[in-house]
Design a protein around this motif. Structure first.
Motif, short mmCIF file in Angstrom:
data_model
loop_
_atom_site.label_atom_id
_atom_site.label_comp_id
_atom_site.label_asym_id
_atom_site.label_seq_id
_atom_site.Cartn_x
_atom_site.Cartn_y
_atom_site.Cartn_z
N GLY A 236 0.78 -1.23 0.00
CA GLY A 236 0.00 0.00 0.00
C GLY A 236 0.82 1.28 0.00
O GLY A 236 0.25 2.36 -0.07
N PHE A 237 2.15 1.16 0.08
CA PHE A 237 2.99 2.35 0.12
C PHE A 237 3.83 2.43 -1.15
O PHE A 237 4.45 1.45 -1.56
CB PHE A 237 3.90 2.34 1.35
CG PHE A 237 3.14 2.50 2.64
CD1 PHE A 237 2.88 3.75 3.16
CD2 PHE A 237 2.67 1.38 3.32
CE1 PHE A 237 2.18 3.90 4.35
CE2 PHE A 237 1.97 1.52 4.51
CZ PHE A 237 1.71 2.78 5.01
N VAL A 238 3.83 3.61 -1.79
CA VAL A 238 4.54 3.84 -3.04
C VAL A 238 5.56 4.94 -2.80
O VAL A 238 5.22 6.03 -2.33
CB VAL A 238 3.56 4.25 -4.16
CG1 VAL A 238 4.29 4.40 -5.48
CG2 VAL A 238 2.44 3.22 -4.28
N TRP A 239 6.82 4.68 -3.13
CA TRP A 239 7.89 5.61 -2.77
C TRP A 239 7.74 6.97 -3.43
O TRP A 239 8.05 8.00 -2.83
CB TRP A 239 9.25 5.00 -3.11
CG TRP A 239 9.54 4.96 -4.58
CD1 TRP A 239 9.29 3.96 -5.46
CD2 TRP A 239 10.13 6.01 -5.35
NE1 TRP A 239 9.67 4.29 -6.73
CE2 TRP A 239 10.20 5.55 -6.70
CE3 TRP A 239 10.62 7.29 -5.05
CZ2 TRP A 239 10.72 6.34 -7.72
CZ3 TRP A 239 11.14 8.08 -6.08
CH2 TRP A 239 11.20 7.59 -7.39
N TRP A 240 7.24 6.99 -4.69
CA TRP A 240 7.26 8.25 -5.42
C TRP A 240 6.26 9.27 -4.88
O TRP A 240 6.50 10.48 -4.97
CB TRP A 240 7.04 8.03 -6.92
CG TRP A 240 5.69 7.53 -7.33
CD1 TRP A 240 5.32 6.25 -7.56
CD2 TRP A 240 4.52 8.32 -7.58
NE1 TRP A 240 4.00 6.17 -7.93
CE2 TRP A 240 3.49 7.45 -7.96
CE3 TRP A 240 4.26 9.69 -7.53
CZ2 TRP A 240 2.20 7.88 -8.26
CZ3 TRP A 240 2.97 10.13 -7.84
CH2 TRP A 240 1.96 9.23 -8.20
N THR A 241 5.17 8.79 -4.29
CA THR A 241 4.21 9.76 -3.72
C THR A 241 4.81 10.44 -2.49
O THR A 241 4.65 11.66 -2.31
CB THR A 241 2.89 9.08 -3.36
OG1 THR A 241 3.14 7.96 -2.49
CG2 THR A 241 2.16 8.60 -4.60
N SER A 242 5.49 9.68 -1.64
CA SER A 242 6.13 10.28 -0.46
C SER A 242 7.24 11.24 -0.87
O SER A 242 7.35 12.35 -0.33
CB SER A 242 6.69 9.18 0.44
OG SER A 242 5.67 8.38 0.98
N ALA A 243 8.07 10.82 -1.83
CA ALA A 243 9.19 11.66 -2.26
C ALA A 243 8.68 12.94 -2.92
O ALA A 243 9.19 14.04 -2.63
CB ALA A 243 10.08 10.88 -3.23
N LEU A 244 7.68 12.83 -3.78
CA LEU A 244 7.14 14.00 -4.46
C LEU A 244 6.51 14.96 -3.46
O LEU A 244 6.64 16.19 -3.57
CB LEU A 244 6.11 13.58 -5.51
CG LEU A 244 5.47 14.69 -6.33
CD1 LEU A 244 6.52 15.46 -7.13
CD2 LEU A 244 4.40 14.13 -7.27
N THR A 245 5.82 14.42 -2.46
CA THR A 245 5.20 15.26 -1.43
C THR A 245 6.25 16.02 -0.64
O THR A 245 6.11 17.23 -0.39
CB THR A 245 4.35 14.41 -0.48
OG1 THR A 245 3.35 13.70 -1.22
CG2 THR A 245 3.66 15.28 0.56
#
Length: 272
Positions: free
Chosen positions: A69-78
């Motif tokens: 359920g966790f995607v690295w690119w959404t956290s990094a982009l945020t």
């Protein structure tokens, strides 16, 4: 109990001689906004917090470990987008930081511009997706249909709505956080309320119930919770655009509070 109710009332409707004046109700409104945007981002963007952004550092670790359920690119982009907003907030502080009313007015106006752009961008992407003459190429096919509702991202799926909303809402919250930090109104950071909750319990234990500032602190905690509840209910029914509209109304209310006071000689307007 009566003293706590009076304290809560004075937070929302301060006296003219209050040290923090209209900053308190304005920051309560911005706390409600933070609850709204985090409900939208966590539920629709793939487990990220746009307002309480430090949680994304933990989520990035989860994503690297391939937690479900966790995607690295959404956290990094945020995180990157939030930092951009904090940089903008710093420039606003440099120019307007000696006048709290003007500072909050300008920073909220900048926030408003980002949120309005997010709303218009959502409708634009929906219009493109619903127009066969515009979405025939592969790049446009990842945009969803004509509804505002978003696709939850996966490692193999990217939704342009989500990219666009993160890149516009995270800077808006970076500006808000930098502004709240500069204003330094006690118990009103607008986002992370861990110390506010700790203060209720620890101060009551150390100094007695009357010294817990329960009335003031519970107001801001309820604002965050009510914002999250409102955002979650709207998102569950696919009304992400309405969440943005409610945010816009709240930001306009903050602007309306500050605008008549930018030249005021009230104690809360100048540097403390």
């Amino acid at each position: 109990m009566t003293s706590h109710l009076v304290e809560a009332k004075r937070t929302l409707i301060p006296r003219k001689d209050d040290q923090y004046g209209l900053l308190s109700p304005a920051l309560v409104l911005l706390t409600f906004v933070a609850g709204l945007v985090d409900a939208l981002s966590y539920l629709a963007f793939g487990h990220v917090f746009v307002a309480n952004v430090t949680g994304n550092i933990v989520f990035l670790g989860f994503a690297i470990a391939h937690a479900q359920g966790f995607v690295w690119w959404t956290s990094a982009l945020t995180l990157v987008s939030f930092i951009v907003g904090a940089l903008i907030g710093g420039r606003i502080i440099r120019r307007y930081g000696d006048n709290h009313a003007k500072h909050l007015l300008v920073s909220t106006g900048m926030q408003l511009a980002f949120v309005v752009a997010a709303l218009l961008g959502t409708y634009l992407l929906n219009w493109i997706a619903s127009n066969p003459s515009l979405n025939g190429n592969g790049a446009m096919m990842i945009v969803r249909g004509a509804e505002p509702s978003l696709n939850f991202p996966t490692a193999s799926h990217i939704d342009l709505h989500i990219i666009m909303l993160i890149m516009l809402l995270a800077p808006a919250m970076g500006i808000q956080n930098s502004t709240a930090r500069k204003l330094s109104v006690p118990d009103l950071p607008t986002t992370v309320l861990t110390m506010t909750l700790t203060g209720i319990v620890a101060d009551a234990s150390a100094h007695g119930h009357e010294q817990s500032k329960f009335g003031r602190r519970i107001v801001v905690m309820m604002a965050l919770a009510f914002g999250a509840l409102t955002g979650a209910l709207l998102q569950a029914h696919g009304h992400e655009d309405i969440i943005l509209m409610v945010m816009i109304v709240c930001l306009l209310a903050v602007i309306a509070l500050m605008l008549p006071n930018i030249h005021s000689d009230a104690p809360w307007v100048g540097e403390r």
